[in-house]
Design an enzyme around this catalytic site. Structure first.
Site, short mmCIF file in Angstrom:
data_model
loop_
_atom_site.label_atom_id
_atom_site.label_comp_id
_atom_site.label_asym_id
_atom_site.label_seq_id
_atom_site.Cartn_x
_atom_site.Cartn_y
_atom_site.Cartn_z
N SER A 140 66.95 46.99 32.49
CA SER A 140 66.21 48.15 31.91
C SER A 140 67.48 49.37 32.25
CB SER A 140 64.98 48.66 32.88
OG SER A 140 64.63 49.98 32.10
N TYR A 154 66.38 54.92 22.75
CA TYR A 154 66.93 54.08 23.65
C TYR A 154 65.95 54.18 24.86
CZ TYR A 154 69.91 52.31 27.18
OH TYR A 154 70.47 51.39 28.07
N LYS A 158 63.37 50.99 26.53
CA LYS A 158 63.49 50.56 28.00
C LYS A 158 62.12 50.85 28.71
CE LYS A 158 67.58 49.03 27.95
NZ LYS A 158 67.97 47.69 28.23
N THR A 187 80.57 48.96 31.78
CA THR A 187 80.12 47.68 31.43
C THR A 187 80.74 47.52 29.98
OG1 THR A 187 78.15 48.51 30.62
CG2 THR A 187 77.97 47.69 32.56
#
Length: 287
Positions: A140, A154, A158, A187
């Protein structure tokens, strides 16, 4: 000594998914890594883990269909022989006010962040129930708890995944569920071209504009280390105890803590009015 585990990891070509796969492989486990093309998995295929990394080419959006998710899990178990851990990691960043967001953008993100993980989770439950245990890791975000202008869609995806998973804890005893809520990590989700950016409306320049500017520069400045996050996730998955929600990063700890404080204060402020809505003399339900 614990037998080696088999992990099914979506989004294994980069970010948290790749980092989790690398940690599991380094511990002697088997990883079935999912990506949209075999080329995206070449880095993992080249790791020193002969026979323990199994590439699986699959568009996770296709796995939002129950039949595809069930076939995927069935094929994995048939090929590898067992399945112990599902990591639903595939995802993307998306920015835009709700009014700026198209219907296709809205539906696509829910397919990716909610329907596909739900379908894959549903598909592994019979396997886990039959073998008396297993772990589902839902990747999440702190954004499920801490909202920001421009991330309404977004955040909502989640949050939906989190509450689905929280209810599963009561539905499926014996299966471990871990919701991971990272803060901002390096990431690759913020790299140029990776986020979906909705068409900008001038009406939202003052509210969503700062978020767009932040997103443009977030890629190289994110403080979180995906490798350290993966180690923390591995510890929780393999340990004797695990939290339902694993918060990762000081920014996430501070942001979520402040949000919980605000919610508790608001509940207390309006408690008298909230309690005034029962029928006179009605018993308060338990729970």
């Amino acid at each position: 000594m614990t037998d080696p585990r088999t992990w099914l990891v979506t989004g294994a070509s980069s970010g948290f998914g790749e980092a989790i796969a690398r940690v599991a492989l380094s511990r002697g486990d088997t990883v079935v890594g999912v990506a949209r093309s075999a080329g995206h998995l070449s880095a993992l295929a080249g790791t020193d883990s002969p026979g323990r990394f199994v590439p699986l080419v699959l568009d996770v959006l296709d796995a939002a269909r129950f039949d595809v998710a069930e076939r995927t899990v069935r094929d994995v178990v048939a090929e590898v022989g067992r399945l112990d851990v599902l990591v639903n990691d595939a995802g993307r960043t998306e920015i835009g006010a709700l009014e700026e967001t198209t219907e296709d953008e809205l539906r696509s993100l829910f397919e990716l962040h909610v329907f596909a993980p739900a379908a894959l989770t549903r598909a592994v439950l019979p396997v886990f129930r039959a073998r008396g245990g297993g772990t589902v890791v839902q990747m999440s975000s702190m954004a499920a708890q801490v909202t920001m202008a421009g991330f309404s869609v977004y955040c909502s995806t989640k949050a939906a995944l989190e509450l689905l998973t929280e209810a599963l804890v009561d539905e499926v005893p014996g299966v471990r569920f871990v919701i991971v809520e990272p803060g901002v990590f390096r990431t690759g989700v913020f790299r140029t071209g990776a986020p979906v950016v909705s068409h900008e409306l001038s009406a939202y320049r003052d509210t969503v504009g700062p978020s767009r500017q932040w997103l443009a520069g977030a890629g190289g400045t994110a403080p979180g280390d995906p490798a350290r996050a993966a180690e923390a996730i591995w510890q929780v998955v393999t340990g004797d105890r695990a939290p339902l929600r694993l918060v990762l990063g000081p920014d996430a700890v501070e942001g979520i803590g402040a949000r919980l404080d605000r919610r508790r204060a608001e509940l207390a402020e309006w408690e008298e009015l909230s309690r005034s809505t029962d029928l006179p003399g009605a018993a308060t339900p338990a729970g």
